[in-house]
Design an enzyme around this catalytic site. Sequence first.
Site, PDB file in Angstrom:
ATOM      1  NE  ARG A  80     -17.780  50.012 114.013  1.00  0.00           N
ATOM      2  CZ  ARG A  80     -17.780  51.046 113.175  1.00  0.00           C
ATOM      3  NH1 ARG A  80     -18.877  51.779 113.027  1.00  0.00           N
ATOM      4  NH2 ARG A  80     -16.708  51.363 112.489  1.00  0.00           N
ATOM      5  CE  LYS A 183     -16.063  48.988 109.479  1.00  0.00           C
ATOM      6  NZ  LYS A 183     -17.172  49.610 108.737  1.00  0.00           N
ATOM      7  CD  GLU A 219     -25.398  49.902 107.002  1.00  0.00           C
ATOM      8  OE1 GLU A 219     -24.573  50.824 106.902  1.00  0.00           O
ATOM      9  OE2 GLU A 219     -25.119  48.782 107.449  1.00  0.00           O
TER      10      GLU A 219
HETATM   11  C1  LIG Z   1     -17.909  50.733 108.589  1.00  0.00           C
HETATM   12  C2  LIG Z   1     -19.311  50.782 108.082  1.00  0.00           C
HETATM   13  C3  LIG Z   1     -20.084  51.962 108.121  1.00  0.00           C
HETATM   14  C4  LIG Z   1     -19.519  53.282 108.566  1.00  0.00           C
HETATM   15  O1  LIG Z   1     -19.160  53.305 109.904  1.00  0.00           O
HETATM   16  P1  LIG Z   1     -18.168  54.453 110.424  1.00  0.00           P
HETATM   17  O2  LIG Z   1     -17.944  54.098 111.837  1.00  0.00           O
HETATM   18  O3  LIG Z   1     -18.877  55.727 110.262  1.00  0.00           O
HETATM   19  O4  LIG Z   1     -16.953  54.370 109.584  1.00  0.00           O
HETATM   20  C5  LIG Z   1     -21.390  51.905 107.689  1.00  0.00           C
HETATM   21  N1  LIG Z   1     -21.931  50.753 107.225  1.00  0.00           N
HETATM   22  C6  LIG Z   1     -21.227  49.613 107.164  1.00  0.00           C
HETATM   23  C7  LIG Z   1     -21.881  48.390 106.637  1.00  0.00           C
HETATM   24  C8  LIG Z   1     -19.904  49.588 107.602  1.00  0.00           C
HETATM   25  O5  LIG Z   1     -19.211  48.452 107.542  1.00  0.00           O
END
Ligand SMILES: *Cc1c(COP(=O)(O)O)cnc(C)c1O
Length: 340
Positions: A80, A183, A219
């Site tokens: 990722r 991210k 989200e």
């Molecule tokens: C990090 C994140 C998540 C959760 O991802 P995980 O891999 O399960 O920790 C969900 N939404 C957003 C916007 C994120 O930045």
Amino acid sequence: MKNIEWEKLSFAYSATNYNIRCYYKNGKWGELEVSSDENIPIHMAATCLHYGQEAFEGLKAFKGKDDKVRLFRWEENHKRMVNSANGIMMPEVPADIFFEACKRTILLNSEFMPPYGKGAAFYLRPLLIGTGAQVGVKAASEYLFMVFGIPVGPYFKEGFKPVDVQIVRDSDRAAPLGTGVYKVGGNYAASLVSGGKAHDNGFAAALYLDAKEKKYIDECGPANFFGIKNNTYVTPKSESILPSITNRCLMDIAKDSGMTVERRPVAVEELAEFEECGACGTAAVISPIKRIVDLQKDGTEYMFRPDGTAGPVCTDLYKKLTGIQLGDIKDKFNWNTIIE
Ligand SMILES: *Cc1c(COP(=O)(O)O)cnc(C)c1O
């Protein structure tokens, strides 16, 4: 062993002994360096400061009953981060550098590794930033990749207890063809005002809708959303959601537990049909949702857990996933890497 009150840890920064750094210059990555400095000396024209060239990750390591340390699904976090790097024109961090930095961060800070059975974990925060100076809008030519780690307790102080969530209709965290799938820090800056307002209104998180039509669920704050109905795990499919690794784990566990899994657009009205709902991410694993209020539309209230307890499916999924992370349940999916 450090004199830490493990049971009282929250999800907050605290200093540890060392962090690991690696610099990208002249088109290549250098050697890993150990640092005991919490600060980063940085050029005032660095692109991370002006143009948001910044991506991060979050993953956890756990100490099991057998005293072994398990790092959870680091390969997925690495993939990722590579994707995020490509999304905002940063160099890819090679897998061996990513893993080695996580491993050394864990081993060098072993006195901060929470013991088994305290409800705590060691949280790793890999960070990739543009450090090269640039005043025109361009990608930097120099970067820093680093990893630091901290002992953390549960994300929500109340523990595994359903929370209230507010639907946000007056702002978006990400656009369908924007950076929501990466991210990157920019998405978080874009979510601070609405998240802050939701908190001020007494809600634990903001639930974002699709930016285009405001019809579908996107989200839930910094976490993915899922709903449960008729033995089915339903989670939104959208072009602006960050693909949560926790969500993928829960889908695999749900399937393995005999549930049907659906990843598709989820209309706001469908909330009325869910028996349980939750938000998921590395920090909290699952935050069960008590009720969701459409405050900025007509005040419609979707109530899932009137008695304030977590539902049976959320509880089961939570126990199974955390059981694998801790080494209490057989790791049949091969998600853990033992760190030694
Ligand atoms: C990090 C994140 C998540 C959760 O991802 P995980 O891999 O399960 O920790 C969900 N939404 C957003 C916007 C994120 O930045």
